[in-house]
Each structure stands twice: as structure tokens, then as C-alpha cells.
Scaffold this motif. Structure first.
Motif, PDB file in Angstrom:
ATOM      1  N   LEU A  82       9.503   7.325  -2.259  1.00 37.78           N
ATOM      2  CA  LEU A  82       8.383   8.221  -2.541  1.00 37.78           C
ATOM      3  C   LEU A  82       7.560   7.696  -3.720  1.00 37.78           C
ATOM      4  O   LEU A  82       6.321   7.701  -3.689  1.00 37.78           O
ATOM      5  N   ALA A  83       8.241   7.236  -4.751  1.00 40.38           N
ATOM      6  CA  ALA A  83       7.536   6.721  -5.931  1.00 40.38           C
ATOM      7  C   ALA A  83       6.673   5.524  -5.543  1.00 40.38           C
ATOM      8  O   ALA A  83       5.535   5.391  -5.997  1.00 40.38           O
ATOM      9  N   GLN A  84       7.193   4.673  -4.677  1.00 41.43           N
ATOM     10  CA  GLN A  84       6.404   3.514  -4.230  1.00 41.43           C
ATOM     11  C   GLN A  84       5.170   3.978  -3.461  1.00 41.43           C
ATOM     12  O   GLN A  84       4.077   3.461  -3.642  1.00 41.43           O
ATOM     13  N   TRP A  85       5.370   4.974  -2.610  1.00 37.17           N
ATOM     14  CA  TRP A  85       4.228   5.512  -1.854  1.00 37.17           C
ATOM     15  C   TRP A  85       3.160   6.038  -2.792  1.00 37.17           C
ATOM     16  O   TRP A  85       1.982   5.733  -2.655  1.00 37.17           O
ATOM     17  N   PHE A  86       3.591   6.883  -3.717  1.00 43.27           N
ATOM     18  CA  PHE A  86       2.623   7.525  -4.605  1.00 43.27           C
ATOM     19  C   PHE A  86       1.793   6.479  -5.353  1.00 43.27           C
ATOM     20  O   PHE A  86       0.596   6.645  -5.550  1.00 43.27           O
ATOM     21  N   ALA A  87       2.434   5.394  -5.752  1.00 47.63           N
ATOM     22  CA  ALA A  87       1.722   4.387  -6.539  1.00 47.63           C
ATOM     23  C   ALA A  87       0.560   3.792  -5.745  1.00 47.63           C
ATOM     24  O   ALA A  87      -0.436   3.374  -6.321  1.00 47.63           O
ATOM     25  N   GLY A  88       0.674   3.766  -4.406  1.00 52.29           N
ATOM     26  CA  GLY A  88      -0.378   3.150  -3.616  1.00 52.29           C
ATOM     27  C   GLY A  88      -1.359   4.137  -2.994  1.00 52.29           C
ATOM     28  O   GLY A  88      -2.256   3.736  -2.271  1.00 52.29           O
ATOM     29  N   LEU A  89      -1.181   5.435  -3.277  1.00 53.21           N
ATOM     30  CA  LEU A  89      -2.019   6.444  -2.614  1.00 53.21           C
ATOM     31  C   LEU A  89      -3.238   6.819  -3.446  1.00 53.21           C
ATOM     32  O   LEU A  89      -3.295   6.556  -4.645  1.00 53.21           O
ATOM     33  N   HIS A  90      -4.200   7.457  -2.768  1.00 50.18           N
ATOM     34  CA  HIS A  90      -5.443   7.852  -3.425  1.00 50.18           C
ATOM     35  C   HIS A  90      -5.671   9.347  -3.286  1.00 50.18           C
ATOM     36  O   HIS A  90      -5.044  10.000  -2.450  1.00 50.18           O
ATOM     37  N   VAL A  91      -6.573   9.879  -4.092  1.00 47.31           N
ATOM     38  CA  VAL A  91      -6.889  11.303  -3.999  1.00 47.31           C
ATOM     39  C   VAL A  91      -7.352  11.603  -2.577  1.00 47.31           C
ATOM     40  O   VAL A  91      -8.107  10.820  -1.982  1.00 47.31           O
TER      41      VAL A  91
END
Lengths: 182, 312, 338
Positions: free
Chosen positions: A75-84
Motif C-alpha cells: 500500500l505504501a508503494q502504491w500511495f507513493a506513486g498516486l495522484h490526487v
């Protein structure tokens, strides 16, 4: 003690309120996170989201996320690459919901971007022992015994989202350690 | 009464044909500190009456030795901006309201996107200083007309480097989609400028999935003239006349009826007042349609048609 | 008038705390009428009545040494009474500045502050603190700025973050709470942390109060009084230690109520923190034994009537249900119409 979830003011009090699921039609990406305790509901949600631009899901216990620790890492990896423009949907036990909520807010998501579905374990809840600051899961009851410090606790209708737990305070100050089995 | 701060005009400089920057210094004590995004109301002593116009504070918020504002000359001015441009002199003493912040920086923002149109750059001058001081991540998009509202392009370019994105509206129009896409989680968006810029940014951001809580704006609107009308105060039975270039709020104040207010531009909701009957031209950006049935904002809205009766 | 600070007295164990006649005279008795009712009793915190608790923003009284010693003791046993979230750094410095400026100005014999730009020199003559530091640089203080200053001021302090049209309990130093836990309530919104208060939500009290607080302006603070009862002059009536002090409530009799029961009054003070746009919420606690209180016969009669007529849910919330009867029996002797 009054059942404050029945009060019209419930959403404004600290006890958690899980509104009916609502999908933000404008979100560019939906994330579905489940602890696997209610797979049919998780699958139904993923199907409902099929028309949206992008859907990703993570289920605890699946091959790439066998443990909670691993799931939080992914999840942390996902969040790092996501945008608003993300909407996060979380399904599972109340403890799981607030663990994911804490992780999401630590990565910058706001309450508006996080949908917590009603918990799958309505008969359990986490209680924060105010005396020793430990959190434990207990069967739903007005009084429980803290397994860490052995104080018999009254569970108050007061909930911390940060801790994901209800407030537990010594129920009988004349005999703090007696009255309930651990 | 310490609700107002007395200041002296330390400097007044036309930085474009329509923008004048005014620096105030304290008359006796130090000026109150404030947070980025704050504004003050300047009490403007016209011949017939005192106007109060709200202006953003420009300087670094830690600076308590001076307040700076920038005033754009309004074509449909009721006299306030014209007075500040044409009559105000260095050495003049004026009253200011205390700073208030209706446009604060979100404390949990992990990246800040500032979008300014023309004179809407003013709050972002203070923002930039604060964010630089905090070492925060931000970008500033500034759309202007060269030679008219490009007052701060040069100093900002020097101060902000590649954080500044300047758009001369004739040469390079502001294209919002790339600004609003691909912003990291935890970003907050701030807009200050004309209504059409606000509306278009808000609309495009929502369409890209931005939740309302991440979008913040400050409209620069102020009372505009209309037809004269009269108003009755239900509780005291008094009758007050409101002139063509006077707001209802100003007319009440001129008759010693003080109503709490902060923005004087129809956005903050502080001055909301109940009325019991009459027809109203609502000009605020605050009240919901159903609230307008018995409430109005006297800072911008006016009576029309049948006689207006306020619950005061 | 010269402020005379008492030597250290205790708020626990042998409870040597007491009020001088001067402290009794300036005690902020909170009841304006014979009946208590909930209200948004917030007023502008303008200076009034020189010598009273309303003269200065931050009241320092004869118990200063005792309260600071008690705070240090509580923190030693439970460091969770102090908490600052990462986004509250600017607010912490705002608070430090507000305290230092007001204390040095209002109590020049006790505190002094000299500044040259960001280079500050703070002296606390009572506690023997002499600190040079760079304003804004936490590395130049022996601990975080909020901890540094709140170990030197009487009263609990919460710093509230203002965002999303709400207030959040995101920092604080809370060692003498009336039954609430900073460690638990941290991060909560205004209505969330007020959840345990009975009746008031339904009356819309918190909607009105929140709207008012959100609009507090720089240098225009407000205040209100709140009250409860405490057995023994115990400052730390936290939930954290409830299992150690809660049984005190069972020891009250119609004979010892005057010595044991204390009226606990909180002078709550809320001020805008200028650069962070946060709010300082200071909770200054005053304790008085009923034996001390009844030396004022008007107070004695009124307290009897207020406690006699208090609605049960409020009495329960204030923790007095167990000893309300013996307490009323004792108080009734001071009410000519009882």
C-alpha cells in the motif's frame, strides 16, 4: 449509557459512523483494500467500480499480500506513486479499517478520499486502556479487563480515530483490579 | 476601542498603471503578527463617508514593522480604490481593522498549488514567503496582462525560480488540465482571482476527482453600487436610507448599527442578517438558495422592489 | 500589589496545598445565579479588576512553585501528557512567544525577555532558568519549544489546529485535566473531543461555540469559566490515574465534606496564534476547599442551591453522584432557606 449511534448527531461525535457506500464518479482511480473477511462484498464493490477509469484491489491473505505487514508495504508503494483524484475503499474488521485509515492519512489522503465500509466484526472492538496505553481487541461489552495491566475497564462511548479504539477507564476505583476475568 | 489599528502611509508607489502598492507603518505600537492569507479592512475617509475595503497583506507574515497592500484601480469603483490611487499621500494616517484570515494555508498540505489571476497574486506573495521559510513544497501559477497586472512577475521570478509559472494571458494562456493532473497525494489547491477563473479551476479540479476539501479560493469581490433603497429595522422601528453607492452594511454602520463582518465581499458569512419581509437582490457567494428566503448578507446584497424589513 | 509566592506545597499524598486569605478573596467563583445552566458563556478576555484572575492573559499566583513542581512530577511518571504533532511547530513557537511576551510584561519581577532579532534571552527568576536561544530553532533549547515554556506556566495548554472549518486537538501539555486524556483525544475535532459532555450537543452549544472560536482574531482573546468538584486538592485528576484517585469519592461524609471536597474552577482562555492561525486553549485551574469557600457566606448559600438543583446527568458527568447527599447535607447548614 445512551446509544449515541442512534442520535442524529452521531456523525459529529467521536464514535465512528460508517455511512452507506458512495462512489465518487469523478475519481480517476479507485483502490479497494479488504482484509478478506467478506469477499462477496469486496467482489461486489469491485464489479460496481468496473466502469470507472481505474480500479486496483488488495486483499489480505492473497499471494502478494499474505500478511498485514506485507499489505501495508504494498500500500505504501502504491500511495507513493498516486495522484490526487483517488478514492480508497476499505472493507474488513473495525481494527483493519482504522489501521488502513491511519496509513492512508499518513500518506496525505483526507477523510473525503477514504470510504470505510461498515465493519465485518460488529461483535468485537478495540479498547484503549487509558492507564497503561495498550490497545486490545475485546468482545462487545460495557466492561472488559485490560490484559496488560489487569485493570477492569468501563468502555466509554468515546472513540479515537488516531488509535482506532474506544476509551477504557477503570470501572471501579474502589477495587480497580477485581470484578472481571481477563 | 482597540478594534482598529492606526497606521501611517510610509510609501505609495504605482507599480503598473492600475496597481498601487501601499506600505503602512505603525503609529505607536508594533503591528499584530498575522498568518499568510490574512487581510485587513482599510478605512478609507471619503468626503461624505468612510468606506471599508478589504485587502490582502503582502509581506512576510513574520514582519511586524510594516503592512503592505496592493490596490487595483477598479473601473466601477465606489470611490475607495480611486481614493487610494489618487488622494492618498505618504504621511497620511489611516485606520485598519485587525488582520483576519479567511484564506489560510492548509496545515496538512504536502504540496501547495497556488493559482493567481491578475491582482489575485496578493495573498500568494505572503504565502510564498511563509512556504519558503517552512521549506514546504509549492508551485505558483500567475496569469496576468503584461503592462497592466504583471506587477510582481519580476520579483517573484527572482525569489521563486522554477516554482513560478507565469502566463501572459495574451501570449500564453493558462492551461489548467496539466496543472491539476498528476499532483501528488496530499496536495492542496488555492485560487485567487476573478470569478470566472475561480469557477473554471473548481469545475476542472472536481472533474479530475479533487475533493472539495482540497480546493480553497478567495474571490475579490466587494460591494457594487445599485439603486437607492430604504430599510426598516423591525426591533427598533428605525428607518434607514441606503444610497446608490453605499452598501446596506455601510448604511447600518453609518447609523451606529454594528454588525460583525470580516470580508465585506459576500464570502465569509459573518454579517448574515435575518430579514422578515421585502425583496432582495442577493449578491453573496455564501448563502444557499433556501437560506436566502429569510437571510441576506448586507455587505453586498441590496433591497429592491417592496420595502425591506430586517430582524434587527 | 506585590505577588508573594508560597513555598512548594503538594497536590498529592499528604496534600499540603491551601489558599491564603488573599487567594480566597480572588478565587473565581463561577456561579452568577442560584441555578447552573449550560450556556456559551464566552466573553472577550479584556483585562479587568486589577489583582483579580482576569487582569492578565496568563495569571500567575501564589501556587506557582507548587504547580510547576507537580507538572514536572506528572511528566516524569507519564510523558504522554505532552504531545506535539509535526504540523504544530509554527504554533508551538507562536505559543512560546505569546507566553514570554505577556509574562515578562505582566510580571517583570518574575520573568524577563530581551531580544535582538531572532536572538532571544529568557530568564525565569523563580525557577532559576536563564536561556539564550534562537527563535524558531528548536536545537537552541533544551527541549521542544512548547514543552520548554509550558513547564513554566500554570495551567494546562492545548494548541488547536484550524483547518477545514474546524479545530483539532493536535498539541498540548495536559497534567491537571478534569477527567480527559490528551493521549486519547489528540487529533480529534472540536465536537469529537467534546463527545463525553452530556446534553450540550443536543442544545447546539458546540455549534455556536465552534463558530465563535473559529473567528477569534489576533490580540482579541476570549475566556469562559467551567467548574467541577474534586476530592482533596488534587491537580492530576486524569483518567490515566483514575484508578488511583477515584476511590477518594467514597470517603466523603457529612462531617468531612468541608475539608475534603474542593470546588475546581477552570478559567479557559482562547487566543489566536498569529502566524500559524491556530488557537491557544489554556485551562487555568483554581482549587478551593469548601471550608475555605464558606468563609464567603454568599458563595456558601449559592453553591448549596446550585448543587442541590443540578440535573442528574450533569452531576454524574462531574463525578459527584457518589457523595452528593453527604455533601448537600454539609452545605445546607449555610443556606438559611434550606
Amino acid at each position: 449509557m445512551a446509544n449515541s449511534t442512534a442520535s442524529p448527531h452521531a456523525p459529529f461525535k467521536s464514535v465512528p459512523y460508517y455511512p452507506p457506500m458512495a462512489i465518487n464518479p469523478d475519481a480517476r482511480c479507485h483502490l479497494v483494500i479488504s482484509d478478506g473477511s467478506d469477499l462477496p462484498r469486496t467482489q461486489a464493490l469491485v464489479s460496481r467500480l468496473a466502469q470507472t477509469p481505474r480500479v486496483d484491489s488488495l486483499v489480505l491473505g492473497a499471494s502478494d499480500t499474505p500478511s498485514l505487514q506485507r499489505l501495508l508495504q504494498v500500500l505504501a508503494q502504491w500511495f507513493a506513486g498516486l495522484h490526487v483524484g483517488v478514492q480508497l475503499h476499505v472493507l474488513g474488521s473495525e481494527a483493519f479499517l482504522w489501521t488502513i485509515h491511519a496509513q492512508a492519512t499518513a500518506h496525505g489522503l483526507s477523510n473525503e478520499e477514504i470510504s470505510l465500509c461498515s465493519p465485518t466484526d460488529a461483535m468485537q472492538r478495540l479498547v484503549y486502556c487509558v492507564h497503561c496505553a495498550n490497545v486490545h481487541s475485546h468482545p462487545l461489552a460495557d466492561a472488559v479487563k485490560c490484559p496488560a495491566c489487569a485493570v477492569a475497564l468501563e468502555v466509554r462511548e468515546h472513540f479515537s480515530r488516531r488509535l482506532g479504539a474506544y476509551l477504557g477507564v477503570c470501572r471501579n476505583a474502589d477495587a480497580p483490579y477485581s470484578g472481571l476475568p481477563a | 476601542m482597540n478594534d482598529v489599528i492606526q497606521v501611517r502611509v510610509h510609501a505609495a508607489l504605482n507599480i503598473t498603471p492600475v496597481i498601487r502598492e501601499i506600505t503602512f507603518e505603525p503609529v505607536d505600537t508594533a503591528l499584530p503578527a498575522y498568518s499568510a492569507g490574512s487581510h485587513v479592512q482599510v478605512h478609507i475617509p471619503l468626503a461624505q463617508r468612510t468606506l471599508r475595503n478589504a485587502y490582502s497583506l503582502l509581506n512576510a507574515p513574520a514582519d511586524r514593522t510594516a503592512y503592505r497592500i496592493a490596490v487595483r484601480l477598479q473601473e466601477h469603483s465606489r470611490g475607495g480604490s480611486r481614493y487610494l490611487h489618487e488622494n492618498l499621500k505618504v504621511g497620511d494616517v489611516l485606520n485598519l481593522s485587525r488582520p483576519a484570515n479567511l484564506f489560510p494555508i492548509h496545515t496538512l498540505g504536502r504540496h501547495h498549488i497556488l493559482i493567481a489571476g491578475g491582482i489575485g497574486i496578493t495573498p500568494f506573495l505572503a504565502y510564498s514567503e511563509h512556504l519558503l521559510r517552512e521549506g514546504a513544497s509549492f508551485e505558483l501559477h500567475y496569469a496576468y496582462r503584461s503592462g497592466l497586472t504583471d506587477a510582481y512577475v519580476q520579483p517573484l521570478a527572482e525569489r521563486l525560480g522554477d516554482r513560478l509559472h507565469a502566463y501572459d494571458s495574451l501570449e500564453r494562456p493558462l492551461n489548467l488540465a496539466p496543472i491539476l493532473s498528476n499532483q501528488p497525494l496530499g496536495s492542496h489547491l488555492y485560487i485567487c482571482g476573478p470569478q470566472r477563473l475561480l469557477a473554471s479551476v473548481r469545475e476542472q479540479a472536481s472533474a479530475l476527482g479533487w475533493p472539495d476539501g482540497r480546493i480553497h479560493w478567495e474571490a475579490f469581490s466587494s460591494a457594487e453600487p445599485g439603486l437607492p433603497f430604504s430599510v426598516e429595522l423591525a426591533q427598533s422601528g428605525r428607518r434607514i436610507e441606503v444610497g446608490a453607492d453605499q452598501s446596506l452594511l455601510e448604511a447600518l454602520e453609518a447609523n451606529a448599527v454594528e454588525i460583525p463582518n470580516l470580508c465585506r465581499g459576500g464570502v465569509c458569512g459573518q454579517c448574515v442578517t435575518r430579514y422578515v419581509k421585502g425583496d432582495v437582490t442577493h449578491r453573496d457567494h455564501f448563502l444557499a438558495a433556501n437560506e436566502r428566503a429569510d437571510r441576506l448578507m448586507p455587505c453586498v446584497s441590496r433591497g429592491c422592489g417592496s420595502s425591506l424589513v430586517l430582524d434587527l | 500589589m506585590t505577588l508573594i509566592l508560597k513555598p512548594v506545597e503538594t497536590y498529592r499524598d499528604d496534600f499540603t496545598f491551601s489558599n491564603s486569605a488573599h487567594a480566597i478573596a480572588r478565587f473565581p467563583f463561577p456561579f452568577p445565579e442560584d441555578q447552573y445552566r449550560y450556556s456559551v458563556n464566552i466573553e472577550p478576555a479584556t483585562s479587568r479588576d486589577p489583582g483579580s484572575v482576569f487582569e492578565h492573559w496568563f495569571d500567575i499566583d501564589e501556587h506557582y512553585r507548587s504547580e510547576m513542581a507537580e507538572r514536572a512530577r506528572v511528566l516524569e511518571q507519564d510523558p504522554r501528557r505532552y504531545l506535539v504533532m509535526p504540523h504544530m511547530q509554527t504554533a508551538s513557537w507562536d505559543a512560546l512567544q505569546m507566553f514570554m511576551e505577556h509574562l515578562s510584561n505582566d510580571y517583570p519581577a518574575l520573568f524577563s525577555l530581551t531580544r535582538a532579532g531572532d536572538q532571544w534571552h529568557w530568564r525565569n527568576h523563580v525557577l532559576g532558568i536563564d536561556q539564550h536561544f534562537t527563535f524558531g530553532d528548536p536545537g537552541t533549547l533544551p527541549c521542544e519549544p512548547l514543552e520548554f515554556i509550558t513547564r513554566q506556566v500554570q495551567g494546562d495548554i492545548a494548541l488547536l489546529d484550524q483547518r477545514d472549518n474546524d479545530l483539532f486537538m493536535d498539541a498540548g501539555m495536559v497534567t491537571s485535566p478534569a477527567d480527559w486524556s490528551l493521549a486519547f483525544d489528540a487529533g480529534m475535532s472540536f465536537k469529537q473531543w467534546h463527545t463525553p459532555v452530556p446534553m450540550a450537543h443536543e442544545l447546539g452549544v458546540f455549534d455556536r461555540a465552534l463558530k465563535y472560536l473559529l473567528n477569534i482574531q489576533v490580540d482579541k482573546p476570549v475566556r469562559r469559566l467551567n467548574w467541577t468538584l474534586t476530592i482533596n486538592p488534587r491537580m492530576d485528576t486524569s483518567p490515566e490515574t483514575f484508578h488511583e484517585w477515584g476511590h477518594d469519592r467514597s470517603t466523603v461524609t457529612a462531617e468531612n465534606a468541608g475539608a475534603l471536597v474542593h470546588l475546581r474552577v477552570e478559567l479557559q482562555f482562547m487566543a489566536r496564534l498569529p502566524r500559524s492561525n491556530g488557537l491557544m486553549f489554556s485551562i487555568r485551574t483554581y482549587l478551593i476547599s469548601l471550608n475555605e469557600l464558606v468563609t464567603n457566606p454568599v458563595w456558601a448559600t449559592r453553591l448549596h442551591r446550585v448543587l442541590r438543583d443540578l440535573p442528574d446527568p450533569i452531576a454524574d458527568y462531574k463525578g459527584m453522584t457518589r457523595y452528593r447527599q453527604p455533601l448537600l447535607a454539609w452545605l445546607s447548614q449555610f443556606d438559611p432557606h434550606a
